[in-house]
Design a protein around this motif. Structure first.
Motif, short mmCIF file in Angstrom:
data_model
loop_
_atom_site.label_atom_id
_atom_site.label_comp_id
_atom_site.label_asym_id
_atom_site.label_seq_id
_atom_site.Cartn_x
_atom_site.Cartn_y
_atom_site.Cartn_z
N LEU A 1 0.82 -1.21 0.00
CA LEU A 1 0.00 0.00 0.00
C LEU A 1 0.86 1.26 0.00
O LEU A 1 0.55 2.23 -0.71
N GLU A 2 1.93 1.27 0.77
CA GLU A 2 2.77 2.46 0.82
C GLU A 2 3.52 2.66 -0.50
O GLU A 2 3.86 3.79 -0.85
N ALA A 3 3.73 1.57 -1.24
CA ALA A 3 4.39 1.69 -2.54
C ALA A 3 3.42 2.14 -3.64
O ALA A 3 3.83 2.82 -4.59
N GLU A 4 2.16 1.80 -3.51
CA GLU A 4 1.20 2.03 -4.59
C GLU A 4 0.30 3.24 -4.38
O GLU A 4 -0.51 3.57 -5.24
N LEU A 5 0.45 3.92 -3.24
CA LEU A 5 -0.38 5.09 -2.96
C LEU A 5 0.48 6.34 -2.81
O LEU A 5 1.56 6.28 -2.21
#
Length: 288
Positions: A219-223
């Motif tokens: 999530l931290e990579a894709e948001l």
């Protein structure tokens, strides 16, 4: 659908935080499309502004329980143990080192039984009182006061703060990340609780067998960083109202779930009504 609570315990502008607003026009990933969709459903909370030690106490109390149970326990703890409250300390309390200067010193030097009695509504009160007192003792020993600890959290490097929090007995990744998000107001931090862990594996955005830390990394990579905070709270709301562990809304048909078109429904079969953990569904598929 339940109304939004009147009080935003995440911090907010009244506590010095900042509004979380974003442009939902062109999401770059499916995860971002999900968070944008959730932004159309739930209020835009604001983040930052809470004192880190206060936030740490609040998050420890919230472990394995609901806001409805943990909030009264937190309120009672602050009213009784925080010297900064209007009425000051409860006169019936005793402390090992005289009158404490702040909440951390009060929790570190009082009888643990008094803490446990005060936070009983939060559940697991004996365990949580031990964690609270141990953390308070550590903060006093390492930083000297809650205010000095707050300054460390606000100014030190992200990884340093996270590693420090995780080294505290009883503080896990979700608690550490909530402090970084709600107290320090750090962009790019997406705490993962049971709802988030379930939802993003069920959606197919994270691998079905991903643990909490692996889901967080996805999530931290894709948001975009500014969407992580709201994505966290909105996902929890979505998990409570739509995507529960045993009876997700999609069992009632596509129109029942606002994320139906974005979801792989890993572990959910709307035709048979069968619902299993995504990891179990993946394991069954590989066996077949």
């Amino acid at each position: 659908m339940p109304e939004e609570p009147a009080r935003n315990i995440s911090g907010g502008a009244s506590g010095g935080g900042r509004d979380a607003r974003f442009d939902a026009a062109e999401p770059a990933t499916r995860a971002e499309a999900v968070v944008d969709r959730l932004g159309e459903l739930f209020w835009q909370k604001s983040y930052g502004g809470r004192d880190p030690f206060d936030c740490l106490v609040r998050t420890i109390l919230s472990q394995n329980t609901s806001d409805a149970a943990s909030q009264p326990a937190y309120d009672a703890l602050i009213e009784r143990f925080d010297p900064a409250t209007d009425d000051g300390l409860d006169p019936d309390l005793t402390f090992a080192e005289g009158s404490p200067a702040d909440l951390a010193e009060a929790l570190a030097t009082t009888d643990r039984t008094a803490i446990a009695e005060t936070i009983a509504p939060a559940g697991l009160h004996n365990q949580k009182s031990k964690v609270l007192q141990t953390v308070a003792e550590l903060i006093l020993a390492e930083y000297g006061s809650a205010a000095a600890f707050d300054q460390f959290v606000a100014t030190a490097e992200y990884e340093t703060v996270r590693e420090t929090l995780l080294a505290m007995n009883g503080v896990g990744p979700k608690t550490a990340d909530c402090v970084l998000l709600f107290a320090a107001g750090r962009d790019g931090v997406f705490p993962v609780d049971t709802h988030v862990h379930r939802i993003y594996r069920r959606l197919g955005i994270a691998p079905p067998d991903a643990d909490h830390e692996a889901v967080r990394a996805v999530l931290e990579a894709e948001l975009p960083g500014e969407k992580c905070g709201f994505g966290h709270t909105a996902s929890i709301q979505f998990g409570r109202e739509y995507c529960s562990a045993r009876t997700p809304a999609c069992l009632d048909g596509p129109e029942a779930c606002p994320l139906f078109d974005l979801c792989d429904r890993v572990g959910v079969d709307p035709e048979t009504g069968e619902v299993v953990d995504p990891a179990d569904a993946a394991a069954a598929g590989s066996d077949g």
